[in-house]
Scaffold this motif. Sequence first.
Motif, mmCIF file in Angstrom:
data_model
loop_
_atom_site.group_PDB
_atom_site.id
_atom_site.type_symbol
_atom_site.label_atom_id
_atom_site.label_comp_id
_atom_site.label_asym_id
_atom_site.label_seq_id
_atom_site.Cartn_x
_atom_site.Cartn_y
_atom_site.Cartn_z
ATOM 1 N N GLY A 70 0.827 -1.197 0.000
ATOM 2 C CA GLY A 70 0.000 0.000 0.000
ATOM 3 C C GLY A 70 0.863 1.249 0.000
ATOM 4 N N THR A 71 0.274 2.327 0.448
ATOM 5 C CA THR A 71 0.989 3.592 0.510
ATOM 6 C C THR A 71 1.752 3.684 1.817
ATOM 7 O OG1 THR A 71 -0.699 4.645 -0.857
ATOM 8 C CG2 THR A 71 0.754 6.094 0.393
ATOM 9 N N VAL A 72 3.046 3.880 1.723
ATOM 10 C CA VAL A 72 3.907 4.057 2.887
ATOM 11 C C VAL A 72 3.950 5.543 3.204
ATOM 12 C CG1 VAL A 72 6.264 3.820 3.760
ATOM 13 C CG2 VAL A 72 5.306 2.062 2.250
ATOM 14 N N ASN A 73 3.839 5.890 4.476
ATOM 15 C CA ASN A 73 3.885 7.279 4.914
ATOM 16 C C ASN A 73 5.009 7.424 5.937
ATOM 17 O OD1 ASN A 73 2.141 9.257 7.242
ATOM 18 N ND2 ASN A 73 3.017 10.039 5.378
ATOM 19 N N LEU A 74 5.990 8.271 5.624
ATOM 20 C CA LEU A 74 7.091 8.551 6.540
ATOM 21 C C LEU A 74 7.039 10.024 6.915
ATOM 22 C CD1 LEU A 74 9.951 6.814 4.503
ATOM 23 C CD2 LEU A 74 8.603 5.816 6.356
ATOM 24 N N HIS A 75 7.412 10.345 8.154
ATOM 25 C CA HIS A 75 7.419 11.745 8.566
ATOM 26 C C HIS A 75 8.441 11.966 9.670
ATOM 27 C CE1 HIS A 75 5.030 10.564 12.088
ATOM 28 N NE2 HIS A 75 4.416 9.777 11.240
ATOM 29 N N THR A 76 8.893 13.209 9.758
ATOM 30 C CA THR A 76 9.819 13.604 10.811
ATOM 31 C C THR A 76 9.643 15.086 11.113
ATOM 32 O OG1 THR A 76 12.125 13.655 11.528
ATOM 33 C CG2 THR A 76 11.715 14.136 9.224
ATOM 34 N N ASN A 77 9.987 15.462 12.310
ATOM 35 C CA ASN A 77 9.990 16.868 12.714
ATOM 36 C C ASN A 77 11.410 17.362 12.939
ATOM 37 O OD1 ASN A 77 7.177 16.986 12.750
ATOM 38 N ND2 ASN A 77 7.098 16.236 14.845
ATOM 39 N N ASP A 78 12.412 16.574 12.541
ATOM 40 C CA ASP A 78 13.769 16.869 12.978
ATOM 41 C C ASP A 78 14.833 16.626 11.909
ATOM 42 O OD1 ASP A 78 15.505 17.786 14.938
ATOM 43 O OD2 ASP A 78 15.913 15.781 15.679
ATOM 44 N N PHE A 79 14.641 17.157 10.698
ATOM 45 C CA PHE A 79 15.665 17.078 9.665
ATOM 46 C C PHE A 79 16.530 18.338 9.698
ATOM 47 C CE2 PHE A 79 13.712 14.247 6.072
ATOM 48 C CZ PHE A 79 14.252 13.116 6.654
ATOM 49 N N SER A 80 17.803 18.181 9.374
ATOM 50 C CA SER A 80 18.666 19.324 9.077
ATOM 51 C C SER A 80 18.421 19.697 7.610
ATOM 52 C CB SER A 80 20.129 18.949 9.285
ATOM 53 O OG SER A 80 20.523 17.996 8.309
ATOM 54 N N MET A 81 19.015 20.791 7.161
ATOM 55 C CA MET A 81 18.874 21.163 5.754
ATOM 56 C C MET A 81 19.480 20.083 4.860
ATOM 57 S SD MET A 81 19.896 24.617 3.661
ATOM 58 C CE MET A 81 18.735 25.623 4.545
ATOM 59 N N ASN A 82 20.621 19.534 5.252
ATOM 60 C CA ASN A 82 21.256 18.475 4.455
ATOM 61 C C ASN A 82 20.386 17.226 4.398
ATOM 62 O OD1 ASN A 82 23.495 20.023 3.853
ATOM 63 N ND2 ASN A 82 24.713 19.207 5.539
ATOM 64 N N GLN A 83 19.766 16.858 5.515
ATOM 65 C CA GLN A 83 18.887 15.689 5.526
ATOM 66 C C GLN A 83 17.642 15.924 4.682
ATOM 67 O OE1 GLN A 83 18.700 15.571 9.839
ATOM 68 N NE2 GLN A 83 19.487 13.452 9.810
ATOM 69 N N ALA A 84 17.093 17.133 4.723
ATOM 70 C CA ALA A 84 15.917 17.447 3.906
ATOM 71 C C ALA A 84 16.251 17.315 2.429
ATOM 72 C CB ALA A 84 15.410 18.851 4.227
ATOM 73 N N ARG A 85 17.419 17.826 2.033
ATOM 74 C CA ARG A 85 17.841 17.723 0.634
ATOM 75 C C ARG A 85 18.109 16.267 0.265
ATOM 76 N NH1 ARG A 85 21.450 17.564 -3.362
ATOM 77 N NH2 ARG A 85 21.362 19.192 -4.966
ATOM 78 N N GLU A 86 18.725 15.519 1.179
ATOM 79 C CA GLU A 86 18.992 14.101 0.924
ATOM 80 C C GLU A 86 17.689 13.322 0.764
ATOM 81 O OE1 GLU A 86 21.359 10.239 2.797
ATOM 82 O OE2 GLU A 86 21.311 12.106 3.939
ATOM 83 N N ALA A 87 16.694 13.621 1.592
ATOM 84 C CA ALA A 87 15.398 12.946 1.486
ATOM 85 C C ALA A 87 14.790 13.196 0.109
ATOM 86 C CB ALA A 87 14.454 13.417 2.584
ATOM 87 N N LEU A 88 14.847 14.431 -0.340
ATOM 88 C CA LEU A 88 14.325 14.771 -1.662
ATOM 89 C C LEU A 88 15.081 14.012 -2.749
ATOM 90 C CD1 LEU A 88 12.293 16.584 -3.155
ATOM 91 C CD2 LEU A 88 14.040 18.361 -3.160
ATOM 92 N N SER A 89 16.396 13.950 -2.628
ATOM 93 C CA SER A 89 17.228 13.246 -3.598
ATOM 94 C C SER A 89 16.923 11.744 -3.618
ATOM 95 C CB SER A 89 18.702 13.483 -3.271
ATOM 96 O OG SER A 89 19.524 12.791 -4.171
ATOM 97 N N LEU A 90 16.804 11.131 -2.437
ATOM 98 C CA LEU A 90 16.490 9.696 -2.358
ATOM 99 C C LEU A 90 15.107 9.402 -2.933
ATOM 100 C CD1 LEU A 90 17.921 8.895 1.194
ATOM 101 C CD2 LEU A 90 18.857 8.150 -1.015
ATOM 102 N N PHE A 91 14.148 10.290 -2.667
ATOM 103 C CA PHE A 91 12.802 10.127 -3.206
ATOM 104 C C PHE A 91 12.846 10.174 -4.737
ATOM 105 C CE2 PHE A 91 8.724 11.747 -4.678
ATOM 106 C CZ PHE A 91 7.840 10.886 -4.047
ATOM 107 N N ILE A 92 13.564 11.135 -5.273
ATOM 108 C CA ILE A 92 13.696 11.276 -6.731
ATOM 109 C C ILE A 92 14.329 10.026 -7.341
ATOM 110 C CG2 ILE A 92 14.987 12.524 -8.525
ATOM 111 C CD1 ILE A 92 14.503 15.069 -6.785
ATOM 112 N N ASP A 93 15.344 9.491 -6.672
ATOM 113 C CA ASP A 93 16.040 8.306 -7.170
ATOM 114 C C ASP A 93 15.253 7.013 -6.960
ATOM 115 O OD1 ASP A 93 18.139 9.920 -7.929
ATOM 116 O OD2 ASP A 93 19.375 9.447 -6.179
ATOM 117 N N GLY A 94 14.172 7.065 -6.182
ATOM 118 C CA GLY A 94 13.410 5.857 -5.873
ATOM 119 C C GLY A 94 14.119 4.948 -4.891
#
Length: 133
Positions: free
Chosen positions: A97-121
């Motif tokens: 099904g649909t996986v939902n992940l969330h956090t309240n505690d990313f740094s700017m580098n982690q936020a960018r990495e999350a976006l990059s990993l999402f884009i890469d699948g």
Amino acid sequence: MELNFQYAHNDHDESETKPISDLQEALKAFDDFDWEGEVKKANEIQKCSPTLSLILERNKNMIWVSSWGEIHVEGFVSECYFLGVSPIFLGFGKKKGTVNLHTNDFSMNQAREALSLFIDGSYEKLRTLYEKA
């Protein structure tokens, strides 16, 4: 595919949408976004936190990152959705099904990495990143 921008001056139900043809445009948009300036404005105006969303399919395949801070960017809140397998019954079972992940505690580098990993699948690496935050 689209990018959605929510700026400090926006109301909570207001945003700007830009269609994209290449997922790498999302990383450029993240890098070009004035996170520091928007956080300062958000604290002055008290309306909306600056947010960037990459939407492939609303509420099924998307990620958003939103910055916060007092004087400068102190962290990011983030959430993402993607199709995959989730544990159920205290981890003894799994369901598709649909996986939902969330956090309240990313740094700017982690936020960018999350976006990059999402884009890469790279969803397993993405899960690990969210779990560590």
